[in-house]
Design a protein around this motif. Structure first.
Motif, PDB file in Angstrom:
ATOM      1  N   CYS A 150      -6.920   4.472   5.014  1.00 33.54           N
ATOM      2  CA  CYS A 150      -6.858   4.144   6.443  1.00 33.54           C
ATOM      3  C   CYS A 150      -6.946   2.636   6.658  1.00 33.54           C
ATOM      4  O   CYS A 150      -6.237   2.083   7.514  1.00 33.54           O
ATOM      5  CB  CYS A 150      -7.980   4.857   7.198  1.00 33.54           C
ATOM      6  SG  CYS A 150      -7.789   6.655   7.294  1.00 33.54           S
ATOM      7  N   ASP A 151      -7.807   1.972   5.895  1.00 33.54           N
ATOM      8  CA  ASP A 151      -7.917   0.511   6.005  1.00 33.54           C
ATOM      9  C   ASP A 151      -6.609  -0.164   5.601  1.00 33.54           C
ATOM     10  O   ASP A 151      -6.177  -1.137   6.236  1.00 33.54           O
ATOM     11  CB  ASP A 151      -9.057  -0.010   5.118  1.00 33.54           C
ATOM     12  CG  ASP A 151     -10.437   0.300   5.684  1.00 33.54           C
ATOM     13  OD1 ASP A 151     -10.515   0.659   6.876  1.00 33.54           O
ATOM     14  OD2 ASP A 151     -11.417   0.202   4.925  1.00 33.54           O
ATOM     15  N   ALA A 152      -5.979   0.339   4.534  1.00 34.41           N
ATOM     16  CA  ALA A 152      -4.714  -0.239   4.076  1.00 34.41           C
ATOM     17  C   ALA A 152      -3.625  -0.046   5.127  1.00 34.41           C
ATOM     18  O   ALA A 152      -2.820  -0.953   5.380  1.00 34.41           O
ATOM     19  CB  ALA A 152      -4.291   0.396   2.754  1.00 34.41           C
ATOM     20  N   LEU A 153      -3.584   1.115   5.767  1.00 33.54           N
ATOM     21  CA  LEU A 153      -2.623   1.353   6.845  1.00 33.54           C
ATOM     22  C   LEU A 153      -2.868   0.411   8.005  1.00 33.54           C
ATOM     23  O   LEU A 153      -1.932  -0.112   8.621  1.00 33.54           O
ATOM     24  CB  LEU A 153      -2.710   2.799   7.323  1.00 33.54           C
ATOM     25  CG  LEU A 153      -2.057   3.857   6.437  1.00 33.54           C
ATOM     26  CD1 LEU A 153      -2.415   5.249   6.928  1.00 33.54           C
ATOM     27  CD2 LEU A 153      -0.538   3.689   6.438  1.00 33.54           C
ATOM     28  N   SER A 154      -4.139   0.181   8.327  1.00 34.89           N
ATOM     29  CA  SER A 154      -4.485  -0.739   9.406  1.00 34.89           C
ATOM     30  C   SER A 154      -4.050  -2.163   9.089  1.00 34.89           C
ATOM     31  O   SER A 154      -3.500  -2.871   9.937  1.00 34.89           O
ATOM     32  CB  SER A 154      -6.000  -0.705   9.652  1.00 34.89           C
ATOM     33  OG  SER A 154      -6.374  -1.588  10.686  1.00 34.89           O
ATOM     34  N   ASP A 155      -4.272  -2.584   7.823  1.00 34.93           N
ATOM     35  CA  ASP A 155      -3.875  -3.934   7.407  1.00 34.93           C
ATOM     36  C   ASP A 155      -2.365  -4.109   7.503  1.00 34.93           C
ATOM     37  O   ASP A 155      -1.875  -5.157   7.960  1.00 34.93           O
ATOM     38  CB  ASP A 155      -4.330  -4.209   5.975  1.00 34.93           C
ATOM     39  CG  ASP A 155      -5.840  -4.334   5.854  1.00 34.93           C
ATOM     40  OD1 ASP A 155      -6.498  -4.526   6.893  1.00 34.93           O
ATOM     41  OD2 ASP A 155      -6.352  -4.217   4.726  1.00 34.93           O
ATOM     42  N   LEU A 156      -1.617  -3.096   7.080  1.00 30.40           N
ATOM     43  CA  LEU A 156      -0.160  -3.176   7.136  1.00 30.40           C
ATOM     44  C   LEU A 156       0.326  -3.238   8.585  1.00 30.40           C
ATOM     45  O   LEU A 156       1.246  -3.984   8.904  1.00 30.40           O
ATOM     46  CB  LEU A 156       0.463  -1.967   6.437  1.00 30.40           C
ATOM     47  CG  LEU A 156       0.341  -1.920   4.916  1.00 30.40           C
ATOM     48  CD1 LEU A 156       0.906  -0.612   4.382  1.00 30.40           C
ATOM     49  CD2 LEU A 156       1.063  -3.100   4.275  1.00 30.40           C
ATOM     50  N   ARG A 157      -0.304  -2.458   9.443  1.00 34.60           N
ATOM     51  CA  ARG A 157       0.093  -2.462  10.855  1.00 34.60           C
ATOM     52  C   ARG A 157      -0.228  -3.801  11.499  1.00 34.60           C
ATOM     53  O   ARG A 157       0.594  -4.365  12.227  1.00 34.60           O
ATOM     54  CB  ARG A 157      -0.631  -1.345  11.602  1.00 34.60           C
ATOM     55  CG  ARG A 157      -0.338  -1.352  13.091  1.00 34.60           C
ATOM     56  CD  ARG A 157      -0.930  -0.165  13.799  1.00 34.60           C
ATOM     57  NE  ARG A 157      -0.714  -0.285  15.235  1.00 34.60           N
ATOM     58  CZ  ARG A 157      -0.972   0.652  16.102  1.00 34.60           C
ATOM     59  NH1 ARG A 157      -1.444   1.803  15.712  1.00 34.60           N
ATOM     60  NH2 ARG A 157      -0.756   0.461  17.391  1.00 34.60           N
TER      61      ARG A 157
END
Length: 271
Positions: A150-157
């Motif tokens: 979830c953190d990685a998805l947030s960083d990408l977004r």
């Protein structure tokens, strides 16, 4: 419209585990016809273990061959169809309360999306490994890995919304994802029309890792679904994924997963 409650999926369930608002399940898809239009009570990730599937919502139809990772939100209306004789998938479903408990912004998981970034695939592959291993530490490992995803998805977004990303970066991603040529800087420069030095310096800004690491990650991402097919030798997998030889494949794989490809394959094909 059919609503699938927690743990409900089309197909034949092989294995299921549930704890702390997280449900993990592995299914074989036996039907030859598309499923009904439906949506799920909870958001979930879907990893295609083998075969070719297609996910269809009101906006698009997405072909999902083995190794594809999809995220589908709880309000997303869709249906699925099988496009090969045999197909199987792994689902990771979690209640919305789990996001709140772990202080994860619900908006990062809106809609439906095919996740391409290798980093998230690796985290998910490690999570699937813990699902199969199921030892004393697997539950906490799965929760930590899901938070990291979830953190990685947030960083990408955040990266995509705050940066003015050049068009050539998306072309670069496509080359790394789909081109089996020797992906050296000279070749990439010729294909993109961008100076090699600029590619090298700018790539880490837009890819979250340096270019060499991103290419290695992508090669491993290609290798993971191939390991599910016992008809492929490790030498063939190394070649198909773009490694120079099996020895190089073994070293890179072990450095990421702390396990050699042969042992990892045995875990993946346990069920």
């Amino acid at each position: 419209m059919k609503i699938l409650t927690k743990g409900q999926y089309y197909g034949i369930k092989d294995l299921e585990k549930s704890f702390n608002g997280i449900l993990l399940s592995q299914y074989n898809y036996n039907t030859g016809r598309p499923t009904d239009w439906h949506y799920h009570e909870n958001p979930y990730f879907w990893y295609v273990l083998n075969g070719n599937m297609k996910d269809c919502n009101t906006k698009m139809k997405t072909l999902c061959p083995a190794g594809s990772l999809m995220f589908t939100n709880w309000q997303e209306t869709h249906y699925g169809s099988k496009h090969s004789e045999n197909a199987a998938g792994f689902h990771l479903e979690f209640e919305k309360s789990w996001l709140k408990k772990n202080d994860i912004n619900l908006t990062i998981l809106e809609g439906s999306q095919l996740i391409q970034h290798p980093k998230i695939h690796f985290l998910f592959a490690k999570l699937y490994q813990e699902f199969l291993q199921n030892d004393t530490y697997s539950k906490i490992a799965i929760e930590l890995l899901l938070v990291q995803i979830c953190d990685a998805l947030s960083d990408l977004r955040d990266s995509s919304t705050t940066q003015n990303i050049p068009e050539w970066v998306e072309h670069l991603k496509e080359l790394v994802h789909f081109d089996n040529s020797d992906l050296n800087l000279k070749y990439l420069s010729e294909q993109l029309g961008v100076h090699p030095t600029h590619i090298s310096r700018a790539a880490s800004k837009y890819l979250s890792v340096n270019l060499g690491e991103y290419i290695r990650q992508q090669k491993l991402k290609k290798a993971i679904p191939l390991l599910l097919n016992i008809d492929y030798s490790l030498t063939t997998i190394a070649y198909e994924a773009g490694f120079a030889d099996q020895s190089h494949f073994n070293r890179v794989f072990n450095s990421v997963f702390d396990i050699n490809p042969s042992s990892y394959r045995k875990k993946l094909n346990k069920f």
